[in-house]
Design a protein around this motif. Structure first.
Motif, PDB file in Angstrom:
ATOM      1  N   ALA A  85       0.781  -1.448  -0.078  1.00 15.03           N
ATOM      2  CA  ALA A  85       0.176   0.094  -0.201  1.00 15.03           C
ATOM      3  C   ALA A  85       1.005   1.470  -0.336  1.00 15.03           C
ATOM      4  O   ALA A  85       0.606   2.254  -0.526  1.00 15.03           O
ATOM      5  CB  ALA A  85      -0.389  -0.083   0.952  1.00 15.03           C
ATOM      6  N   LEU A  86       2.281   0.958   0.290  1.00  9.77           N
ATOM      7  CA  LEU A  86       3.023   2.732   1.029  1.00  9.77           C
ATOM      8  C   LEU A  86       3.119   2.295  -1.017  1.00  9.77           C
ATOM      9  O   LEU A  86       3.895   3.908  -0.992  1.00  9.77           O
ATOM     10  CB  LEU A  86       4.020   1.978   1.967  1.00  9.77           C
ATOM     11  N   VAL A  87       4.074   1.161  -1.390  1.00 12.11           N
ATOM     12  CA  VAL A  87       4.664   1.471  -2.536  1.00 12.11           C
ATOM     13  C   VAL A  87       3.943   2.369  -3.508  1.00 12.11           C
ATOM     14  O   VAL A  87       3.667   3.268  -4.387  1.00 12.11           O
ATOM     15  CB  VAL A  87       4.828   0.143  -3.083  1.00 12.11           C
ATOM     16  N   LYS A  88       2.134   2.295  -3.296  1.00 16.57           N
ATOM     17  CA  LYS A  88       1.120   1.919  -4.309  1.00 16.57           C
ATOM     18  C   LYS A  88       0.659   4.240  -4.078  1.00 16.57           C
ATOM     19  O   LYS A  88       0.947   4.651  -4.883  1.00 16.57           O
ATOM     20  CB  LYS A  88       0.265   1.465  -3.895  1.00 16.57           C
ATOM     21  N   ASP A  89       0.515   4.265  -2.997  1.00 17.14           N
ATOM     22  CA  ASP A  89       0.529   5.729  -2.538  1.00 17.14           C
ATOM     23  C   ASP A  89       1.775   6.874  -2.743  1.00 17.14           C
ATOM     24  O   ASP A  89       1.432   7.421  -3.148  1.00 17.14           O
ATOM     25  CB  ASP A  89       0.362   6.142  -0.666  1.00 17.14           C
ATOM     26  N   LEU A  90       3.000   5.849  -2.244  1.00 13.87           N
ATOM     27  CA  LEU A  90       3.754   7.454  -2.667  1.00 13.87           C
ATOM     28  C   LEU A  90       4.357   7.764  -4.206  1.00 13.87           C
ATOM     29  O   LEU A  90       4.670   8.221  -5.131  1.00 13.87           O
ATOM     30  CB  LEU A  90       5.217   6.465  -1.630  1.00 13.87           C
ATOM     31  N   GLY A  91       4.113   6.687  -5.043  1.00 17.59           N
ATOM     32  CA  GLY A  91       4.799   5.402  -6.380  1.00 17.59           C
ATOM     33  C   GLY A  91       3.788   6.366  -7.489  1.00 17.59           C
ATOM     34  O   GLY A  91       4.146   6.879  -7.800  1.00 17.59           O
ATOM     35  N   THR A  92       2.614   6.466  -7.353  1.00 16.66           N
ATOM     36  CA  THR A  92       1.454   7.271  -7.553  1.00 16.66           C
ATOM     37  C   THR A  92       1.581   8.545  -7.392  1.00 16.66           C
ATOM     38  O   THR A  92       1.246   9.339  -8.407  1.00 16.66           O
ATOM     39  CB  THR A  92       0.016   6.372  -7.837  1.00 16.66           C
ATOM     40  N   LYS A  93       1.907   9.244  -6.660  1.00 20.68           N
ATOM     41  CA  LYS A  93       1.843  10.389  -6.108  1.00 20.68           C
ATOM     42  C   LYS A  93       3.438  10.843  -7.324  1.00 20.68           C
ATOM     43  O   LYS A  93       3.175  11.842  -7.342  1.00 20.68           O
ATOM     44  CB  LYS A  93       2.146  10.640  -4.676  1.00 20.68           C
ATOM     45  N   PHE A  94       4.307  10.090  -6.394  1.00 19.56           N
ATOM     46  CA  PHE A  94       5.483  10.698  -7.664  1.00 19.56           C
ATOM     47  C   PHE A  94       4.705  10.258  -9.390  1.00 19.56           C
ATOM     48  O   PHE A  94       5.500  11.255  -9.876  1.00 19.56           O
ATOM     49  CB  PHE A  94       6.085   9.637  -7.326  1.00 19.56           C
ATOM     50  N   GLU A  95       4.315   9.870  -9.605  1.00 19.20           N
ATOM     51  CA  GLU A  95       3.778   9.722 -11.007  1.00 19.20           C
ATOM     52  C   GLU A  95       3.220  11.023 -11.465  1.00 19.20           C
ATOM     53  O   GLU A  95       3.387  11.505 -12.669  1.00 19.20           O
ATOM     54  CB  GLU A  95       3.296   8.470 -10.836  1.00 19.20           C
ATOM     55  N   GLN A  96       2.154  11.589 -10.114  1.00 13.89           N
ATOM     56  CA  GLN A  96       1.843  12.560 -11.456  1.00 13.89           C
ATOM     57  C   GLN A  96       2.562  13.336 -11.064  1.00 13.89           C
ATOM     58  O   GLN A  96       2.321  15.045 -11.859  1.00 13.89           O
ATOM     59  CB  GLN A  96       0.732  13.029  -9.743  1.00 13.89           C
ATOM     60  N   GLN A  97       3.525  13.990  -9.830  1.00 11.18           N
ATOM     61  CA  GLN A  97       4.524  15.112  -9.845  1.00 11.18           C
ATOM     62  C   GLN A  97       4.984  15.229 -11.399  1.00 11.18           C
ATOM     63  O   GLN A  97       5.769  15.864 -11.667  1.00 11.18           O
ATOM     64  CB  GLN A  97       5.082  14.895  -7.939  1.00 11.18           C
ATOM     65  N   SER A  98       5.559  13.325 -11.098  1.00  8.99           N
ATOM     66  CA  SER A  98       6.248  14.221 -12.724  1.00  8.99           C
ATOM     67  C   SER A  98       6.173  14.209 -13.766  1.00  8.99           C
ATOM     68  O   SER A  98       6.664  14.828 -14.911  1.00  8.99           O
ATOM     69  CB  SER A  98       7.282  12.515 -12.606  1.00  8.99           C
ATOM     70  N   VAL A  99       4.631  14.786 -13.989  1.00  4.31           N
ATOM     71  CA  VAL A  99       4.666  14.675 -15.226  1.00  4.31           C
ATOM     72  C   VAL A  99       4.516  15.737 -15.008  1.00  4.31           C
ATOM     73  O   VAL A  99       5.574  16.771 -16.244  1.00  4.31           O
ATOM     74  CB  VAL A  99       2.679  14.839 -15.138  1.00  4.31           C
ATOM     75  N   GLU A 100       4.220  16.808 -14.242  1.00  5.05           N
ATOM     76  CA  GLU A 100       4.774  18.686 -14.446  1.00  5.05           C
ATOM     77  C   GLU A 100       6.005  18.991 -14.150  1.00  5.05           C
ATOM     78  O   GLU A 100       6.536  19.679 -14.473  1.00  5.05           O
ATOM     79  CB  GLU A 100       3.627  19.075 -13.778  1.00  5.05           C
ATOM     80  N   THR A 101       6.993  18.171 -13.537  1.00  2.98           N
ATOM     81  CA  THR A 101       8.084  18.425 -13.448  1.00  2.98           C
ATOM     82  C   THR A 101       9.374  18.345 -14.649  1.00  2.98           C
ATOM     83  O   THR A 101       9.487  18.811 -15.161  1.00  2.98           O
ATOM     84  CB  THR A 101       8.457  17.346 -12.144  1.00  2.98           C
ATOM     85  N   SER A 102       8.974  16.884 -15.645  1.00  3.56           N
ATOM     86  CA  SER A 102       8.757  16.863 -16.643  1.00  3.56           C
ATOM     87  C   SER A 102       8.647  17.577 -17.385  1.00  3.56           C
ATOM     88  O   SER A 102       9.275  18.230 -18.387  1.00  3.56           O
ATOM     89  CB  SER A 102       8.331  15.585 -17.259  1.00  3.56           C
TER      90      SER A 102
END
Length: 380
Positions: free
Chosen positions: A311-328
């Motif tokens: 659950a922690l991987v999914k929480d942190l990982g998908t938040k990172f994925e969302q943030q990575s879009v605008e960072t990119s």
């Protein structure tokens, strides 16, 4: 851990990279964001199976290679990094095959696992419902006893790939709901989408893409031979399945083709210290989350409970994925250049922005996942 110095894993990674390079050149597929959901290519899945890069954890007597979870991890990591079109086989390989190995009958294993290892059997997961998405204990679909099997009634939503799948794994109640024990009384069934009484209707996104479906079951007969595991043990079974679903590299690398494309654009530019720091932060987050994801793979390989960490991987990982879009997107503004590669990266960015809202929803909302983590820590 998943060490670069492990020669066996390094050799397997090299084989996967060679296959992907050759296959892309010959068949012309291009990297895609969210390819494990959005890029369905049955011919690719079959070629992957023929190359021995599917069914890695399936025992050899069922057509697989009998390797470990880390072997599967490195191959999937390469598939995601390359943005390969893996959606057709993804759910079968990720969670249905492990469920069959853990809970399936010998007949089910011999019938289904070889086709999964060959990349020629596609599965959908019938869990979520209207009003019971992340809270699966509220699922209302029911199966009642009848001669020789069960009658299944209910409605599932967001069932990815059901319109193309050969099999839907359906979670349904087989005994009345007990408010004091909400997680009891569930069972799992293997249902063909073309069975009498099954209706699959598309849920089309604003972009015009069709991955999700509504699936209605109206007095669908399911034979006893198509019960997965034990009647009444459904919740315990899906808890393990969800650990596979929530902890894999796809919870970190859905946007990897975009990130690597942007970094390649930046490599031709003289970036200053602030920009270099932003790139370093992005890569460091990905590396840290990868280590957490691999630790769950190790736990699952050892048969240990990994519910909270998954659950922690999914929480942190998908938040990172969302943030990575605008960072990119921000980083891309600093990259000077033009040409086919930049055009492709801009296309990946547009696709990532359309998919980003889904990242933190599918597989359980972040709010529900944090509740799981809190309970695992004894805080709830």
């Amino acid at each position: 851990m998943l060490c670069a110095g492990n020669p066996e894993l390094a050799e397997l990674r090299g084989c996967a990279r060679d296959f992907l390079s050759r296959d892309s050149a010959e068949y012309g597929w291009v990297p895609a964001v969210d390819g494990w959901l959005a890029s369905w290519d049955e011919a690719f899945s079959a070629r992957l199976g023929d190359a021995g890069l599917l069914g890695l954890t399936i025992p050899s007597q069922y057509g697989g290679r009998g390797l470990g979870h880390l072997h599967r991890y490195v191959v999937n990591e390469e598939l995601l990094l390359h943005g390969a079109p893996v959606a057709a086989h993804w759910f079968a390989d990720r969670q249905v095959a492990p469920a069959l190995m853990a809970y399936g009958s010998e007949e089910q294993r011999r019938s289904l696992l070889p086709q999964m290892a060959a990349g020629r059997l596609y599965c959908a997961i019938g869990m979520s419902e209207d009003g019971a998405g992340s809270d699966l204990a509220a699922a209302a679909s029911r199966a009642t006893r009848t001669d020789g099997g069960w009658l299944l009634n209910g409605r599932k939503l967001w069932t990815s790939g059901a319109h193309r799948a050969h099999l839907i794994v359906v979670l349904a109640r087989t005994s009345p709901r007990d408010p004091a024990r909400r997680h009891t009384g569930f069972s799992q069934f293997l249902v063909a989408p073309d069975a009498p009484g099954v209706t699959v209707s598309p849920i089309t996104q604003m972009s015009g893409e069709h991955h999700f479906n509504e699936v209605v079951f109206a007095d669908v007969f399911v034979a006893d031979a198509d019960v997965l595991g034990e009647i009444g043990n459904g919740w315990q079974q899906i808890t393990t399945e969800l650990s596979f679903e929530r902890s894999g590299p796809e919870r970190i690398l859905s946007t990897a083709p975009l990130i690597t494309g942007v970094l390649q654009e930046l490599s031709d530019n003289d970036v200053g210290a602030p920009l270099a720091a932003a790139v370093g932060n992005l890569v460091a987050q990905m590396a840290s989350l990868r280590q957490l994801s691999v630790s769950v793979a190790n736990a699952l390989a050892d048969g240990r409970d990994a519910t909270s960490r998954a659950a922690l991987v999914k929480d942190l990982g998908t938040k990172f994925e969302q943030q990575s879009v605008e960072t990119s997107a921000d980083l891309l503004e600093f990259a000077e250049g033009a040409g086919a590669h930049r055009t492709a990266v801009v296309g990946l960015l547009a696709a990532a922005r359309l998919h980003a809202p889904m990242f933190t929803l599918r597989g359980g909302t972040n709010e529900v996942l944090r509740g799981i983590v809190a309970r695992g820590m004894g805080l709830r």
